[in-house]
Each structure stands twice: as C-alpha cells, then as structure tokens.
Design an enzyme around this catalytic site. Structure first.
Site, PDB file in Angstrom:
ATOM      1  N   TRP A  99      40.114  38.378   4.143  1.00  0.00           N
ATOM      2  CA  TRP A  99      38.597  38.554   5.299  1.00  0.00           C
ATOM      3  C   TRP A  99      37.215  38.144   4.627  1.00  0.00           C
ATOM      4  O   TRP A  99      36.887  38.020   5.073  1.00  0.00           O
ATOM      5  CB  TRP A  99      39.034  40.386   6.631  1.00  0.00           C
ATOM      6  CG  TRP A  99      40.417  40.413   6.286  1.00  0.00           C
ATOM      7  CD1 TRP A  99      41.470  40.993   6.683  1.00  0.00           C
ATOM      8  CD2 TRP A  99      40.772  39.763   7.777  1.00  0.00           C
ATOM      9  NE1 TRP A  99      41.839  41.399   7.209  1.00  0.00           N
ATOM     10  CE2 TRP A  99      41.968  40.695   8.029  1.00  0.00           C
ATOM     11  CE3 TRP A  99      40.416  38.351   8.627  1.00  0.00           C
ATOM     12  CZ2 TRP A  99      42.335  39.309   9.273  1.00  0.00           C
ATOM     13  CZ3 TRP A  99      40.971  37.821   9.313  1.00  0.00           C
ATOM     14  CH2 TRP A  99      41.777  38.417   9.978  1.00  0.00           C
ATOM     15  N   ASP A 166      32.221  45.345   6.522  1.00  0.00           N
ATOM     16  CA  ASP A 166      32.696  44.901   7.122  1.00  0.00           C
ATOM     17  C   ASP A 166      33.963  46.212   6.637  1.00  0.00           C
ATOM     18  O   ASP A 166      34.285  46.443   6.386  1.00  0.00           O
ATOM     19  CB  ASP A 166      33.953  43.676   7.107  1.00  0.00           C
ATOM     20  CG  ASP A 166      34.916  43.737   7.683  1.00  0.00           C
ATOM     21  OD1 ASP A 166      35.501  45.013   8.513  1.00  0.00           O
ATOM     22  OD2 ASP A 166      35.735  43.067   7.551  1.00  0.00           O
ATOM     23  N   LYS A 190      41.885  48.626  14.601  1.00  0.00           N
ATOM     24  CA  LYS A 190      42.998  48.694  13.632  1.00  0.00           C
ATOM     25  C   LYS A 190      42.677  50.668  13.834  1.00  0.00           C
ATOM     26  O   LYS A 190      43.774  51.183  13.951  1.00  0.00           O
ATOM     27  CB  LYS A 190      42.355  48.696  12.246  1.00  0.00           C
ATOM     28  CG  LYS A 190      42.079  47.117  11.818  1.00  0.00           C
ATOM     29  CD  LYS A 190      43.839  46.415  11.927  1.00  0.00           C
ATOM     30  CE  LYS A 190      43.098  44.508  12.017  1.00  0.00           C
ATOM     31  NZ  LYS A 190      42.083  44.064  11.337  1.00  0.00           N
TER      32      LYS A 190
HETATM   33  C1  LIG Z   1      41.882  42.376  11.286  1.00  0.00           C
HETATM   34  C2  LIG Z   1      40.011  42.830  10.335  1.00  0.00           C
HETATM   35  C3  LIG Z   1      39.513  41.181  10.950  1.00  0.00           C
HETATM   36  C4  LIG Z   1      39.195  40.454  11.792  1.00  0.00           C
HETATM   37  O1  LIG Z   1      39.334  41.215  13.126  1.00  0.00           O
HETATM   38  P1  LIG Z   1      39.363  40.185  14.038  1.00  0.00           P
HETATM   39  O2  LIG Z   1      39.215  41.575  15.197  1.00  0.00           O
HETATM   40  O3  LIG Z   1      40.837  40.039  15.469  1.00  0.00           O
HETATM   41  O4  LIG Z   1      38.152  39.669  13.627  1.00  0.00           O
HETATM   42  C5  LIG Z   1      38.067  41.568   9.781  1.00  0.00           C
HETATM   43  N1  LIG Z   1      38.615  42.401   8.567  1.00  0.00           N
HETATM   44  C6  LIG Z   1      39.125  43.404   8.447  1.00  0.00           C
HETATM   45  C7  LIG Z   1      39.227  43.807   7.485  1.00  0.00           C
HETATM   46  C8  LIG Z   1      40.331  43.401   9.215  1.00  0.00           C
HETATM   47  O5  LIG Z   1      41.166  44.512   8.797  1.00  0.00           O
END
Ligand SMILES: *Cc1c(COP(=O)(O)O)cnc(C)c1O
Length: 355
Positions: A99, A166, A190
């Site tokens: 990511w 993030d 998540k």
């Molecule tokens: C799942 C995830 C993403 C991607 O998220 P989307 O909503 O599918 O774009 C980005 N960063 C992290 C840390 C993630 O766990």
C-alpha cells in the site's frame, strides 16, 4: 458450525452493527422507508453524518481546526488526493509494503518523491528505523499498519515535517495524537464499516498551499465545505460507521480497543512462538496487532495445505495468507472476540499434536 471471521478486509464488524444496519435498510428509524431510499440531505439522514463526525472527533480526541469527511473511492483514491492537495514540490514516503508503494507511485505524478527508507529487500518484514526525513518536504507519508505484511507502527512518530498517515487497517485500535498529523485517511472496510466509504481527517490550515488547480471532486476543501454532502455520499456505509462508532464508545473507546488488541495479539503470537509447526513472519518489535502473519516452520512446510483444511473444517475463515507472504494471516480487528482467537489457538495445538 460457528464461523470465526479472520478476513483481512472487508472484515468482521460487531454483530449488532450488522443487525442494526439490516433493520435500517428495511425501515429507517421507523419512518416507513429504507435508509437506501431517502435523500442524503433529508432531515432523517443529516443527523447520521453529524453524529458520525462528532463521534469521530470525540473518540479520537481530534483537536479544533480539523475536519472529518466521508468520501467514496477507497484509500486508493486518497493515494492520489493526498499529493493533489498537499504536494507542491517534494514529499517523503516510508516504504513499508504494497500500500505504501502504491501511495508513492501516485505521488510521483505531482512532484519529487523521496523514499526515506524501505524494507522491500526483506519482503517488508520490518518497519525501517533510524532514517532521516529531509526538512524541506511538504509532508512525510506513512502507512501505520501494513495489512498484507503484518507490521505496524504502533505509536505516533515525531518528525519535524507534517505527517500524513494511511490508517486504513488500524484506525480506532489505539489512541492517536491527531495533532501530530495534517491528514489521516483510510478505507472504512477494515475496522469501521462495510466497503464503500473512506474517512479523511484533515487539518484545515494545511490546505490551500498548493498552486495547482485541483479538480472539484478531488479537492478536500470541496468536501469540507459541503459537509461530506457535495455529492451523494455512500449513505449505508456511513450509517454502519456511525453504529460502529457508537459501539466503540460504549465499549470504552480506543483505550479499551487497544487493550483488547494487545490481549488478542499476545495470545496468538505466544502460540505462534511456542508451537513447533509455525513461525511468525514479521520482526517481533514491529508485529501488527491487526494482521498476524505466520507460516509453517521450514521442516513442516508440506503441511500448509493440511492445516488450512484442518482450520477451515473447524470454522476458521479468511486465514490464508496474502500471496506475497504465503502461509497464514489472522486479521484481528476491533470486533474480533478473544474466543475466536482462542479457537484458532486450539486448532494450532490440536494440529501440532497430530504431527
Ligand atoms: C485495504 C487497504 C488499502 C486499500 O483500500 P481501498 O479502500 O480498497 O482502496 C490501502 N491501505 C491500507 C493500509 C489497506 O489496508
């Protein structure tokens, strides 16, 4: 058979959040209409966004001067919106996994990107430390929890430049000092809600500093000014997020979420370390409390498919590791009861006895 949901995302939510979302989809607040068939601007829905924003601020103790907005597009769109809104000349990124790399790739279209450190050579099994962040960057971007590789930055870092994080997969799993960040974002699927909504916490006075033209929909200011209602927001996931926030508050807030996360992680990592069949993949000091990754010990490698089957037959769901790590990944988000972690541990012990 009871299912134990270790899915990495979308993933486990509190049962009452799912049930109350289902009720609202049939009849929202007793108004005789579904949550799905009313205006997002109606007097029935506006309080949902207002309360969700208020609870976000209360639970995370967000200081004045910050906005909370709900958007579509997932965390992946934020990889592009972040540099669009904050990168004028140069940004620094910590490369801790898939990511982080994707975020970095998008930023390169907007200016100079400095990769301050990377654990790519070790298949991202640790969080790099002792790096230097150039003083002249517009921001430093980190991924606090690396969902795929099972590493986590479990504290707020101190650097002399604005930090952007993030927090897709560890938001609300510990107290965060939001004042140390200018922006925190994540996909909600998540730890917070079903897929479809992205949360963004932005420091208001950090905006408006880039000179480029920002398309309306990609400009954070648009959504701050519009109160997440510039266009139609994902109403059902926002409602579920509100229910989850109420649940977190009722359980005792992020301190309690952190206590439970530590308890679950201690339980499962102890078993991974004790059991002769398994080994953890992440450096012990950087182990994630949210995504616990482990593989078969080298001498038992051929038992991987057998254990997968054994665990599946006992109700374990979603423990197959991501293809870039292999083995197993037990994702233990906020709603994960410790009974499910114990069930997985029992499975590992039983399987060990057979071998
Ligand atoms: C799942 C995830 C993403 C991607 O998220 P989307 O909503 O599918 O774009 C980005 N960063 C992290 C840390 C993630 O766990």
């Amino acid at each position: 058979m009871k299912k134990h949901n270790f899915n990495a995302g979308p993933s486990i939510l509190p049962r009452e959040v799912i049930e109350d979302t289902a009720k609202a989809i049939l009849d929202f607040n007793g108004i005789g209409l579904s949550l799905m068939e009313i205006s997002h601007r109606s007097k029935d829905f506006q309080p949902v966004v207002d309360e969700a924003v208020a609870l976000f601020k209360e639970i995370l103790n967000i200081p004045d001067g910050y906005s909370v907005i709900f958007l579509g597009g997932g965390a992946s769109l934020e990889f592009c919106m972040v540099p669009y809104n904050f990168l004028e000349k140069k940004a620094a990124y910590l490369n801790t996994g898939t990511w982080a790399k994707k975020a970095m790739k998008e930023a390169k279209a907007f200016g100079e990107v400095v990769e301050v450190a990377s654990s790519a050579d070790a298949n991202y099994t640790f969080i790099p430390k002792g790096y230097t962040v150039p003083a002249d960057v517009d921001y430093f971007h980190i991924t606090t929890n690396n969902t795929i590789f099972g590493t986590e930055i479990k504290h707020d870092i101190d650097v002399n430049v604005p930090v952007i994080a993030d927090m897709s997969s560890d938001i609300f799993s510990r107290p965060v000092d939001v004042s140390k960040y200018i922006c925190i974002y994540g996909g909600a699927q998540k730890n917070l809600a079903p897929a479809g909504v992205t949360f963004v916490i932005v420091k208001n006075d950090a905006l408006g500093k880039v000179t480029r033209h920002i398309p309306t929909m990609l400009n954070y200011q648009t959504h701050i000014d519009g109160g997440s209602m510039f266009n139609t927001p994902p109403v059902v996931p926002i409602y579920s997020a509100l229910l989850t926030l109420r649940w977190i508050k009722a359980q005792g807030g992020v301190k309690e979420m952190e206590r439970r996360a530590i308890e679950r992680a201690d339980m499962l990592y102890s078993e991974i370390d004790r059991n002769k069949l398994f080994v953890g993949t992440a450096a012990p000091e950087d182990r994630s409390r949210m995504n616990l990754c482990f593989v078969m010990a080298p001498e038992y490698k051929e038992l991987e498919a057998d254990f997968q089957k054994f665990a599946t037959e006992r109700g374990m769901v979603g423990i197959k590791g991501h293809r870039s790590v292999g083995g197993f990944r037990a994702s233990c988000y906020n709603a994960m009861p410790k009974e499910s972690v114990q069930a997985l541990i029992d499975c590992m012990r039983e399987f060990e006895k057979l071998h």
